[in-house]
Design a protein around this motif. Structure first.
Motif, PDB file in Angstrom:
ATOM      1  N   VAL A  55       0.834  -1.206   0.000  1.00  0.00           N
ATOM      2  CA  VAL A  55       0.000   0.000   0.000  1.00  0.00           C
ATOM      3  C   VAL A  55       0.873   1.264   0.000  1.00  0.00           C
ATOM      4  CG1 VAL A  55      -1.617   1.351   1.379  1.00  0.00           C
ATOM      5  CG2 VAL A  55      -1.988  -1.094   1.082  1.00  0.00           C
ATOM      6  N   ASP A  56       1.916   1.256   0.812  1.00  0.00           N
ATOM      7  CA  ASP A  56       2.778   2.440   0.899  1.00  0.00           C
ATOM      8  C   ASP A  56       3.516   2.724  -0.404  1.00  0.00           C
ATOM      9  OD1 ASP A  56       1.980   2.797   3.474  1.00  0.00           O
ATOM     10  OD2 ASP A  56       3.884   2.221   4.409  1.00  0.00           O
ATOM     11  N   SER A  57       3.641   1.720  -1.246  1.00  0.00           N
ATOM     12  CA  SER A  57       4.364   1.904  -2.507  1.00  0.00           C
ATOM     13  C   SER A  57       3.523   2.625  -3.567  1.00  0.00           C
ATOM     14  CB  SER A  57       4.804   0.542  -3.071  1.00  0.00           C
ATOM     15  OG  SER A  57       3.688  -0.191  -3.570  1.00  0.00           O
ATOM     16  N   VAL A  58       2.226   2.797  -3.280  1.00  0.00           N
ATOM     17  CA  VAL A  58       1.310   3.403  -4.246  1.00  0.00           C
ATOM     18  C   VAL A  58       1.182   4.900  -4.002  1.00  0.00           C
ATOM     19  CG1 VAL A  58      -1.015   3.338  -5.226  1.00  0.00           C
ATOM     20  CG2 VAL A  58       0.008   1.245  -4.307  1.00  0.00           C
ATOM     21  N   ASP A  59       1.256   5.676  -5.062  1.00  0.00           N
ATOM     22  CA  ASP A  59       1.030   7.119  -4.974  1.00  0.00           C
ATOM     23  C   ASP A  59      -0.482   7.375  -4.946  1.00  0.00           C
ATOM     24  OD1 ASP A  59       0.896   9.853  -5.162  1.00  0.00           O
ATOM     25  OD2 ASP A  59       1.784   9.992  -7.164  1.00  0.00           O
ATOM     26  N   LEU A  60      -0.977   7.777  -3.788  1.00  0.00           N
ATOM     27  CA  LEU A  60      -2.418   7.996  -3.623  1.00  0.00           C
ATOM     28  C   LEU A  60      -2.745   9.482  -3.508  1.00  0.00           C
ATOM     29  CD1 LEU A  60      -3.243   5.135  -1.086  1.00  0.00           C
ATOM     30  CD2 LEU A  60      -3.558   5.138  -3.578  1.00  0.00           C
ATOM     31  N   SER A  61      -1.979  10.298  -4.207  1.00  0.00           N
ATOM     32  CA  SER A  61      -2.173  11.748  -4.125  1.00  0.00           C
ATOM     33  C   SER A  61      -2.966  12.311  -5.306  1.00  0.00           C
ATOM     34  CB  SER A  61      -0.811  12.447  -4.060  1.00  0.00           C
ATOM     35  OG  SER A  61      -0.063  12.200  -5.249  1.00  0.00           O
ATOM     36  N   ARG A  62      -3.463  11.426  -6.176  1.00  0.00           N
ATOM     37  CA  ARG A  62      -4.167  11.902  -7.371  1.00  0.00           C
ATOM     38  C   ARG A  62      -5.682  11.826  -7.185  1.00  0.00           C
ATOM     39  NH1 ARG A  62      -0.843   8.197 -11.524  1.00  0.00           N
ATOM     40  NH2 ARG A  62      -1.115   6.772  -9.766  1.00  0.00           N
ATOM     41  N   ASN A  90      -6.414   6.938  -8.119  1.00  0.00           N
ATOM     42  CA  ASN A  90      -5.872   6.265  -6.938  1.00  0.00           C
ATOM     43  C   ASN A  90      -6.366   4.819  -6.872  1.00  0.00           C
ATOM     44  OD1 ASN A  90      -4.536   8.569  -6.109  1.00  0.00           O
ATOM     45  ND2 ASN A  90      -6.151   9.213  -4.703  1.00  0.00           N
ATOM     46  N   ARG A  91      -7.641   4.620  -7.158  1.00  0.00           N
ATOM     47  CA  ARG A  91      -8.226   3.282  -7.142  1.00  0.00           C
ATOM     48  C   ARG A  91      -7.534   2.387  -8.171  1.00  0.00           C
ATOM     49  NH1 ARG A  91     -11.640   0.834 -10.459  1.00  0.00           N
ATOM     50  NH2 ARG A  91     -12.989  -0.869  -9.669  1.00  0.00           N
ATOM     51  N   THR A  92      -7.365   2.918  -9.382  1.00  0.00           N
ATOM     52  CA  THR A  92      -6.733   2.149 -10.450  1.00  0.00           C
ATOM     53  C   THR A  92      -5.292   1.791 -10.104  1.00  0.00           C
ATOM     54  OG1 THR A  92      -8.136   3.196 -12.125  1.00  0.00           O
ATOM     55  CG2 THR A  92      -6.101   2.148 -12.888  1.00  0.00           C
ATOM     56  N   SER A  93      -4.548   2.762  -9.573  1.00  0.00           N
ATOM     57  CA  SER A  93      -3.150   2.523  -9.198  1.00  0.00           C
ATOM     58  C   SER A  93      -3.048   1.487  -8.089  1.00  0.00           C
ATOM     59  CB  SER A  93      -2.494   3.832  -8.746  1.00  0.00           C
ATOM     60  OG  SER A  93      -2.435   4.763  -9.791  1.00  0.00           O
ATOM     61  N   LEU A  94      -3.923   1.606  -7.105  1.00  0.00           N
ATOM     62  CA  LEU A  94      -3.903   0.669  -5.985  1.00  0.00           C
ATOM     63  C   LEU A  94      -4.186  -0.752  -6.455  1.00  0.00           C
ATOM     64  CD1 LEU A  94      -3.796   0.179  -2.912  1.00  0.00           C
ATOM     65  CD2 LEU A  94      -6.261   0.613  -2.857  1.00  0.00           C
ATOM     66  N   LEU A  95      -5.248  -0.923  -7.235  1.00  0.00           N
ATOM     67  CA  LEU A  95      -5.597  -2.261  -7.709  1.00  0.00           C
ATOM     68  C   LEU A  95      -4.519  -2.833  -8.624  1.00  0.00           C
ATOM     69  CD1 LEU A  95      -9.422  -1.795  -8.398  1.00  0.00           C
ATOM     70  CD2 LEU A  95      -8.341  -2.973  -6.473  1.00  0.00           C
ATOM     71  N   GLY A  96      -3.909  -1.967  -9.426  1.00  0.00           N
ATOM     72  CA  GLY A  96      -2.847  -2.429 -10.314  1.00  0.00           C
ATOM     73  C   GLY A  96      -1.633  -2.925  -9.537  1.00  0.00           C
ATOM     74  N   THR A  97      -1.261  -2.191  -8.486  1.00  0.00           N
ATOM     75  CA  THR A  97      -0.118  -2.595  -7.665  1.00  0.00           C
ATOM     76  C   THR A  97      -0.418  -3.872  -6.906  1.00  0.00           C
ATOM     77  OG1 THR A  97       0.590  -0.290  -7.415  1.00  0.00           O
ATOM     78  CG2 THR A  97       1.442  -1.873  -5.814  1.00  0.00           C
ATOM     79  N   ILE A  98      -1.625  -3.976  -6.364  1.00  0.00           N
ATOM     80  CA  ILE A  98      -2.015  -5.198  -5.644  1.00  0.00           C
ATOM     81  C   ILE A  98      -1.990  -6.397  -6.588  1.00  0.00           C
ATOM     82  CG2 ILE A  98      -3.930  -6.357  -4.475  1.00  0.00           C
ATOM     83  CD1 ILE A  98      -4.709  -3.616  -3.337  1.00  0.00           C
ATOM     84  N   SER A  99      -2.499  -6.210  -7.801  1.00  0.00           N
ATOM     85  CA  SER A  99      -2.503  -7.292  -8.780  1.00  0.00           C
ATOM     86  C   SER A  99      -1.078  -7.741  -9.102  1.00  0.00           C
ATOM     87  CB  SER A  99      -3.210  -6.832 -10.052  1.00  0.00           C
ATOM     88  OG  SER A  99      -3.209  -7.853 -11.033  1.00  0.00           O
ATOM     89  N   ALA A 100      -0.190  -6.755  -9.286  1.00  0.00           N
ATOM     90  CA  ALA A 100       1.208  -7.076  -9.613  1.00  0.00           C
ATOM     91  C   ALA A 100       1.934  -7.735  -8.444  1.00  0.00           C
ATOM     92  CB  ALA A 100       1.942  -5.805 -10.027  1.00  0.00           C
ATOM     93  N   THR A 144      -9.296  -2.330   7.561  1.00  0.00           N
ATOM     94  CA  THR A 144      -8.814  -1.170   8.312  1.00  0.00           C
ATOM     95  C   THR A 144      -8.333  -0.075   7.372  1.00  0.00           C
ATOM     96  OG1 THR A 144      -8.146  -2.575  10.170  1.00  0.00           O
ATOM     97  CG2 THR A 144      -7.138  -0.394  10.037  1.00  0.00           C
ATOM     98  N   PHE A 145      -7.611  -0.469   6.341  1.00  0.00           N
ATOM     99  CA  PHE A 145      -7.084   0.487   5.368  1.00  0.00           C
ATOM    100  C   PHE A 145      -8.200   1.221   4.639  1.00  0.00           C
ATOM    101  CE2 PHE A 145      -6.060   1.079   0.815  1.00  0.00           C
ATOM    102  CZ  PHE A 145      -5.113   2.097   0.935  1.00  0.00           C
ATOM    103  N   VAL A 146      -9.165   0.485   4.124  1.00  0.00           N
ATOM    104  CA  VAL A 146     -10.257   1.093   3.360  1.00  0.00           C
ATOM    105  C   VAL A 146     -11.137   1.953   4.267  1.00  0.00           C
ATOM    106  CG1 VAL A 146     -12.325   0.640   1.991  1.00  0.00           C
ATOM    107  CG2 VAL A 146     -10.246  -0.699   1.596  1.00  0.00           C
ATOM    108  N   SER A 147     -11.386   1.489   5.480  1.00  0.00           N
ATOM    109  CA  SER A 147     -12.251   2.223   6.402  1.00  0.00           C
ATOM    110  C   SER A 147     -11.672   3.582   6.777  1.00  0.00           C
ATOM    111  CB  SER A 147     -12.490   1.406   7.671  1.00  0.00           C
ATOM    112  OG  SER A 147     -13.200   0.227   7.386  1.00  0.00           O
ATOM    113  N   ALA A 148     -10.345   3.713   6.669  1.00  0.00           N
ATOM    114  CA  ALA A 148      -9.695   4.975   7.020  1.00  0.00           C
ATOM    115  C   ALA A 148      -9.763   6.004   5.894  1.00  0.00           C
ATOM    116  CB  ALA A 148      -8.235   4.722   7.397  1.00  0.00           C
TER     117      ALA A 148
END
Length: 318
Positions: A167-174, A179-189, A213-217
């Motif tokens: 999760v920390d490796s994903v840039d979630l500032s967009r 952000n959703r697309t980047s997160l799912l792509g990184t998790i898939s990889a 916990t992550f999503v709820s935050a």
């Protein structure tokens, strides 16, 4: 001949000891004391801290729990206390030994938790760096497993470190969808890394809890049903099993810490997927029964399972 500054320090500490003996001093003084290099390196700061703790516990009606409450109110934690130790002797383990000598088991436990959290944090940072660098999942997990063995991390802590690093490796500032697309792509990889970390059903439940916990935050991720998307993706990637998902759902899926409302939202979002899992399992059982009957009659052609496709509601996780 004793220098003036040594005499001044000695007199100052004698005065402080008198005040502490009368329990007239707040633990907040420790925050100021740690900036005095002379006091710290001479060992006076450590001696003063021990004297402060001892006097507090000797006061009428004072307990270790009340002491810990006073320390917390003054923003004093075991990290601050380590900073009061001379450089040559400064370590979290050494601090625990001081506490054990005073019979302060609860402070030892608090310090040990801080030590463990620091080790987990190191693991999260290392996983994050490796995911960003494109290191193969097997190689990354080999490092995590070795680190866990060296520092004594539990299976749950390993799962948390792997998930946290991804999760920390994903840039979630967009923007939200980006952000959703980047997160799912990184998790898939990183699915192979998660497969390695989730060796059994308990580890899978730990991962589900971490994801929740992550999503709820993140209110935006919560609205976008990102939990459902992640779980659907990890089911397709063979990280999460039907059994683990159904067990998570059946036990109420309530967070240990956090909003009950967010847990309810996630539960509602997951209902169609869980229902699909139940239906697919029933169909599979029926078809297996039919296949067994056909085999008994000498029919070599068994019917297809028909449960390969996830429900349309979760297509966004593909």
């Amino acid at each position: 001949m004793v220098s003036d500054w040594v005499l001044s320090v000695t007199v100052s500490f004698l005065f402080l000891f008198v005040l502490v003996s009368a329990t007239q001093m707040s633990p907040s003084v420790l925050n100021q004391l740690k900036t005095n290099k002379t006091a710290v390196e001479s060992g006076h700061a450590l001696a003063f801290m021990i004297r402060l703790i001892t006097c507090y516990l000797e006061a009428p009606l004072m307990t270790v729990d009340k002491l810990m409450g006073s320390l917390k109110s003054a923003n004093i934690d075991t990290g601050t206390m380590v900073d009061l130790m001379p450089t040559g002797d400064r370590s979290a383990d050494a601090l625990s030994e001081h506490f054990r000598g005073l019979g302060l088991g609860k402070l030892v436990e608090q310090n040990e938790r801080r030590i463990k959290q620091a080790k987990v944090t190191d693991a999260v940072a290392a996983v994050c760096a490796r995911v960003r660098a494109g290191v193969p999942g097997a190689e990354t997990y080999a490092w995590v497993a070795g680190h866990a063995k060296d520092v004594g991390l539990s299976e749950g802590e390993v799962v948390g470190a792997v998930w946290g690093g991804i999760v920390d490796s994903v840039d979630l500032s967009r923007k939200q969808q980006q952000n959703r697309t980047s997160l799912l792509g990184t998790i898939s990889a990183s699915a192979d890394l998660l497969v390695a970390a989730c060796k059994n059903g308990q580890a899978e439940l730990e991962l589900l809890s971490r994801i929740q916990t992550f999503v709820s935050a993140d209110m935006e991720f919560l609205k976008l049903a990102v939990f459902r998307d992640i779980v659907t993706l990890l089911y397709r990637k063979d990280v999460l099993s039907e059994d683990a998902i159904q067990r998570w759902y059946s036990r109420g899926s309530t967070l240990n810490k956090g909003s009950a409302a967010s847990s309810n939202i996630i539960r509602v979002q997951m209902q169609p997927f869980v229902k699909w899992l139940e239906t697919a399992e029933e169909e599979s059982s029926e078809e297996e029964g039919a296949a067994s009957a056909a085999a008994a009659q000498g029919d070599a052609a068994a019917p297809a399972t028909g449960s390969d496709a996830a429900p349309a509601a979760a297509d966004g996780a593909a």
